[in-house]
Design a protein around this motif. Structure first.
Motif, PDB file in Angstrom:
ATOM      1  N   CYS A 132       0.848  -1.194   0.000  1.00 25.99           N
ATOM      2  CA  CYS A 132       0.000   0.000   0.000  1.00 25.99           C
ATOM      3  C   CYS A 132       0.882   1.243   0.000  1.00 25.99           C
ATOM      4  CB  CYS A 132      -0.936   0.008   1.205  1.00 25.99           C
ATOM      5  SG  CYS A 132      -0.098   0.306   2.787  1.00 25.99           S
ATOM      6  N   ASP A 133       0.249   2.396  -0.124  1.00 24.07           N
ATOM      7  CA  ASP A 133       0.946   3.675  -0.084  1.00 24.07           C
ATOM      8  C   ASP A 133       1.347   4.006   1.358  1.00 24.07           C
ATOM      9  OD1 ASP A 133       1.105   6.186  -2.198  1.00 24.07           O
ATOM     10  OD2 ASP A 133       1.012   6.875  -0.130  1.00 24.07           O
ATOM     11  N   LYS A 134       2.334   4.890   1.514  1.00 16.08           N
ATOM     12  CA  LYS A 134       2.775   5.287   2.855  1.00 16.08           C
ATOM     13  C   LYS A 134       1.836   6.292   3.530  1.00 16.08           C
ATOM     14  CE  LYS A 134       7.774   4.631   3.315  1.00 16.08           C
ATOM     15  NZ  LYS A 134       9.054   5.330   3.557  1.00 16.08           N
TER      16      LYS A 134
ATOM     17  N   VAL B  49       5.011   1.499   0.724  1.00 12.31           N
ATOM     18  CA  VAL B  49       6.037   1.974  -0.209  1.00 12.31           C
ATOM     19  C   VAL B  49       5.733   3.412  -0.615  1.00 12.31           C
ATOM     20  CG1 VAL B  49       7.252   1.505  -2.366  1.00 12.31           C
ATOM     21  CG2 VAL B  49       6.287  -0.386  -1.055  1.00 12.31           C
ATOM     22  N   GLN B  50       6.790   4.211  -0.731  1.00 16.21           N
ATOM     23  CA  GLN B  50       6.639   5.634  -1.040  1.00 16.21           C
ATOM     24  C   GLN B  50       5.997   5.846  -2.420  1.00 16.21           C
ATOM     25  OE1 GLN B  50       8.089   8.332  -3.023  1.00 16.21           O
ATOM     26  NE2 GLN B  50       6.881   9.716  -1.734  1.00 16.21           N
ATOM     27  N   HIS B  51       5.091   6.798  -2.469  1.00  9.27           N
ATOM     28  CA  HIS B  51       4.236   7.087  -3.616  1.00  9.27           C
ATOM     29  C   HIS B  51       5.024   7.336  -4.914  1.00  9.27           C
ATOM     30  CE1 HIS B  51       0.345   8.772  -5.157  1.00  9.27           C
ATOM     31  NE2 HIS B  51       1.144   9.539  -5.880  1.00  9.27           N
TER      32      HIS B  51
ATOM     33  N   ASP C 168       8.710  10.927   2.666  1.00  9.19           N
ATOM     34  CA  ASP C 168       9.391  10.222   3.754  1.00  9.19           C
ATOM     35  C   ASP C 168       9.584  11.111   4.983  1.00  9.19           C
ATOM     36  OD1 ASP C 168       9.590   7.892   2.286  1.00  9.19           O
ATOM     37  OD2 ASP C 168      11.552   8.393   1.458  1.00  9.19           O
ATOM     38  N   ASP C 169       9.510  12.439   4.772  1.00  9.98           N
ATOM     39  CA  ASP C 169       9.672  13.365   5.898  1.00  9.98           C
ATOM     40  C   ASP C 169       8.332  13.826   6.466  1.00  9.98           C
ATOM     41  OD1 ASP C 169       8.764  14.965   3.869  1.00  9.98           O
ATOM     42  OD2 ASP C 169      10.487  16.334   3.847  1.00  9.98           O
ATOM     43  N   GLY C 170       7.236  13.226   5.979  1.00  9.96           N
ATOM     44  CA  GLY C 170       5.918  13.573   6.490  1.00  9.96           C
ATOM     45  C   GLY C 170       5.273  14.776   5.835  1.00  9.96           C
TER      46      GLY C 170
ATOM     47  N   PRO D 187      -0.334  23.179   5.161  1.00 12.13           N
ATOM     48  CA  PRO D 187       0.766  22.214   5.088  1.00 12.13           C
ATOM     49  C   PRO D 187       1.794  22.581   4.022  1.00 12.13           C
ATOM     50  CG  PRO D 187      -1.223  21.323   4.066  1.00 12.13           C
ATOM     51  CD  PRO D 187      -1.629  22.596   4.734  1.00 12.13           C
ATOM     52  N   LEU D 188       3.028  22.180   4.285  1.00 11.09           N
ATOM     53  CA  LEU D 188       4.105  22.393   3.318  1.00 11.09           C
ATOM     54  C   LEU D 188       4.015  21.384   2.176  1.00 11.09           C
ATOM     55  CD1 LEU D 188       7.170  22.970   5.670  1.00 11.09           C
ATOM     56  CD2 LEU D 188       6.296  24.614   3.981  1.00 11.09           C
ATOM     57  N   THR D 189       4.386  21.847   0.995  1.00 13.73           N
ATOM     58  CA  THR D 189       4.398  20.933  -0.154  1.00 13.73           C
ATOM     59  C   THR D 189       5.550  21.275  -1.089  1.00 13.73           C
ATOM     60  OG1 THR D 189       3.088  20.006  -1.966  1.00 13.73           O
ATOM     61  CG2 THR D 189       2.868  22.358  -1.584  1.00 13.73           C
TER      62      THR D 189
END
Length: 746
Positions: free
Chosen positions: A457-459, A480-482, A514-516, A591-593
């Motif tokens: 699945c996605d993280k 696993v990372q998107h 990976d850093d949220g 949120p940051l993007t």
């Protein structure tokens, strides 16, 4: 140029390989043809014009006795074949009967459909072994009538005779039927009261279309909502009832000639339109375009397709004009498939319903493709393609179930050297879509009789697919990372060497990092086993979170704030600008993007193209279409500092151009050119460090045909091997393939 082709059907023992040999050698092409466990595989290499001619001639000139049930192809880098040969059959792996997709009505059946002397004249369910429903009627393997939804119809003596005659075209055609013993249609009002049956129902359907009515008709994998595509008032009313403000409607045309009156069609687009899969193909409108403006408002393209069932053929032939043929649902819900469900869910949208009594086992939307850089670029892989597998150049070490992402969800099963990807499911944000999602997972595991050893699945912790995996597959679950799975799907379909590193650009709207934080413009050095994040877009905030996705002017304000420039007052009123600026300053719901998709949205808003959107990626789509009106080679600057891709210099240049009154198309084109140059510059920087000369492009941003067609020549001029999507969508609809690889290759 090299193309690899996978064909299923009656293509063994019918002179198909000698035919391919003669065709290839006559065009001076090199490569091979071989039989494999599921059909025929072909590779040809040579002059680009000859390769394309070869591809177009296969279906037109194939041996008369052969039948093609599916043809998928992808363009690969040259490998240097010395000649063309018929190779020994590939007998590795067990011989298998693939579950075929639903097949468009064949020419033989159409001739019978239109022949007054034939006993199936104007029968809406005519089919044979070469066409008709498959995936949407099969309940379990083996594919016998008793295991399909046709089991409720007992064949009459004449149909049974055909079914048992090896010399007959309907020998073992499981959906075989006729007006005496098979399914039939009837027309009802919106409450389900029958008005007419059989032929009278068809006649009244066409009459109602001419009167400007909106109808729901039951097809192969669900219902379509249909109406006259030239009647502006009716199309506007359909938009109002369906709660679909501006998103383009697909249009079904009576024939290829009628499409050519409205849109430009290249040879590869024509091949796609006429293929047995019959997808919706995105085409450029002509100036003489005459359909209702509300069919595809603000767009210079149209999604066109041709009839693919006998019922569609009859309606289109009798009506004689194009019709809207859009999925029958309320926006964001899955397509309706059952009669009772249609009467309940569609009563507020449709005036009448054309029903039939052949049950649909599973929902299946229409497929959508676009030809980009003279290659197929799927936007949605569904009817006509599902559940044919994506063939792998290696074997997976274990069976894998992929749960897919949140948006444009598909699930997938990986078994040995094949990945079976589900039909389009959609965004997992409504109760009905979630129900469809769970139903599809259960269905695939049962249909293929697989107990997966790993589930991927996605993280993202808030995706429904992730929560479903955590609840149901705990110890088997791998997250696993998107953006890694985006790139894995691209590398897989291009048959990259699993161990060889490439430079991967994964650009989209949203993916859990990976850093949220929210990622969306990621440059990786990767192979099939691991990845390293090399560069990412300079981060900015999304004031209002999800609201910023639907109101891109918020993104534009955030970009100005981050770059230290005062936002222009034309974005919205001063009070709102002040409020949003304070949200950003205090980090309230902002949120940051590092999303490239959101950068496209913000630029579209700040140059006045679209400040609020009514469907996903609308602002970016319109930005591309605006850019296509200009041919400037100028570009905006993206500065690369350490591992950051800084968009601020480009934003300042855009602001200056706006103040100077530079035309919007030029600004939009310079933005696209700047993105393309940035990709090339990063590739060059990384090649100097590592020597890597292979680049992969994946993620929803690369649905942008202009961006692909701008960056590809630049990369190829510098001798890069470039991988793009041709079999599965570059958007999130292709993620499940990458998830299977992540879970099954180790």
């Amino acid at each position: 140029m090299r193309v690899k082709i996978f064909i299923t059907g009656t293509v063994q023992g019918v002179g198909f390989r000698p035919f391919i040999y003669r065709l290839a050698t006559s065009l001076k092409l090199k490569g091979y043809v071989l039989n494999d466990t599921s059909g025929v595989t072909i590779e040809v290499e040579g002059n680009e014009r000859h390769v394309k001619e070869f591809l177009l001639r296969i279906e037109k000139e194939k041996p008369p006795i052969s039948k093609i049930y599916s043809l998928e192809y992808k363009i690969l880098e040259d490998t240097g074949y010395d000649n063309f040969e018929i190779r020994e059959s590939n007998e590795n792996g067990k011989i298998e009967v693939l579950i075929l997709p639903d097949l468009a009505t064949c020419e033989d059946c159409i001739k019978e459909l239109e022949n007054p002397k034939n006993r199936r004249y104007r029968y809406p369910f005519i089919n044979c072994t070469n066409c008709g429903p498959r995936f949407t009627i099969i309940e379990k393997l083996p594919y016998d009538r008793k295991n399909t939804t046709m089991k409720i119809f007992r064949m009459c003596p004449e149909c049974e005779k055909e079914y048992n005659d090896p010399k007959n075209r309907r020998f073992h055609a499981q959906p075989n039927a006729c007006p005496v013993c098979g399914p039939h249609v009837w027309l009802t009002d919106k409450k389900g009261n029958t008005i007419a049956e059989r032929e009278k129902a068809l006649e009244l359907t066409v009459k109602l279309l001419k009167e400007g009515k909106i109808l729901a008709i039951k097809g192969l994998g669900g219902f379509h909502l249909i109406c006259d595509a030239s009647n502006e008032e009716t199309v506007k009313e359909l938009r109002r009832r369906k709660n679909r403000e501006e998103k383009p409607f697909a249009v079904m045309f009576p024939n290829i000639e009628s499409i050519k009156k409205e849109a430009f069609i290249s040879p590869l687009e024509e091949r796609a339109l006429l293929s047995i899969e019959r997808p919706i193909v995105i085409l450029k409108k002509k100036k003489s375009y005459s359909l209702a403006p509300s069919v595809a408002p603000l767009n210079n393209t149209i999604g066109a397709f041709l009839p693919y069932t006998p019922l569609h053929h009859l309606i289109l032939k009798d009506f004689g004009k194009p019709i809207i043929a859009t999925s029958a649902n309320v926006t964001d819900d899955p397509i309706v498939k059952d009669n009772e469900e249609a009467i309940v869910r569609l009563s507020d949208i449709t005036d009448f319903l054309l029903l039939h009594n052949r049950p649909i086992k599973r929902r299946c939307d229409d497929s959508v493709i676009r030809i980009v850089a003279e290659k197929p670029s799927p936007l949605r892989r569904s009817r006509g393609f599902t559940p044919l597998p994506v063939k792998l150049p290696f074997n997976l070490k274990k069976p894998v179930l992929a749960l897919g992402p949140f948006m444009k969800n598909t699930i997938a099963l990986g078994i040995e050297d094949k990945v079976f990807i589900s039909q389009h499911i959609g965004d997992l944000e409504t109760a009905l879509t979630v129900e469809f999602y769970e139903e599809t997972i259960k269905d695939f595991l049962s249909l293929f009789n697989v107990n997966p050893e790993t589930v991927v699945c996605d993280k993202h912790p808030l995706y429904y697919s992730t929560k479903f995996g955590e609840k149901n597959f705990k110890e088997k679950l791998l997250k696993v990372q998107h953006h890694f799975t985006h790139l894995l799907s691209c590398l897989t379909e291009n048959e990259a060497d699993p161990a060889e590193e490439v430079i991967g650009f994964s650009f989209d709207g949203t993916g859990y990092g990976d850093d949220g934080t929210i990622w969306g413009c990621e440059v990786f050095r990767l192979n099939f086993f691991q990845y390293k994040r090399l560069f990412h877009l300079r981060q900015f905030r999304l004031p209002g979170g999800e609201k910023a996705v639907k109101e891109p002017y918020r993104v534009a304000i955030s970009l100005y704030k981050e770059a230290g420039i005062n936002p222009p007052q034309n974005l919205t009123d001063e009070k709102t600008i002040t409020f949003i600026m304070k949200m950003i300053e205090k980090g309230i719901n902002s949120p940051l993007t590092s999303s490239m998709g959101r950068l496209f949205d913000g630029v579209a808003a700040l140059i006045g193209i679209k400040k609020k959107v009514s469907y996903h990626a609308q602002a970016a789509i319109l930005l591309e279409q605006e850019a296509l009106k200009s041919e400037t080679k100028k570009k905006y600057r993206f500065k690369i500092r350490e591992n950051i891709i800084d968009w601020a210099p480009a934003l300042k240049e855009i602001s200056n151009d706006i103040e100077k009154g530079v035309p919007t198309p030029i600004i939009a084109r310079k933005f696209h050119n700047g993105i393309a140059e940035m990709i090339v510059n990063i590739a060059e920087m990384e090649r100097k460090k590592t020597g890597i000369s292979k680049v992969a492009l994946s993620g929803g941003v690369f649905q942008n045909g202009l961006l692909i067609e701008t960056v590809l020549p630049l990369l190829k001029e510098k001798n890069y091997t470039v991988y793009t999507h041709q079999i599965v969508p570059t958007n999130d609809g292709g993620i499940s393939l990458g998830q299977v690889i992540a879970g099954g290759i180790k």
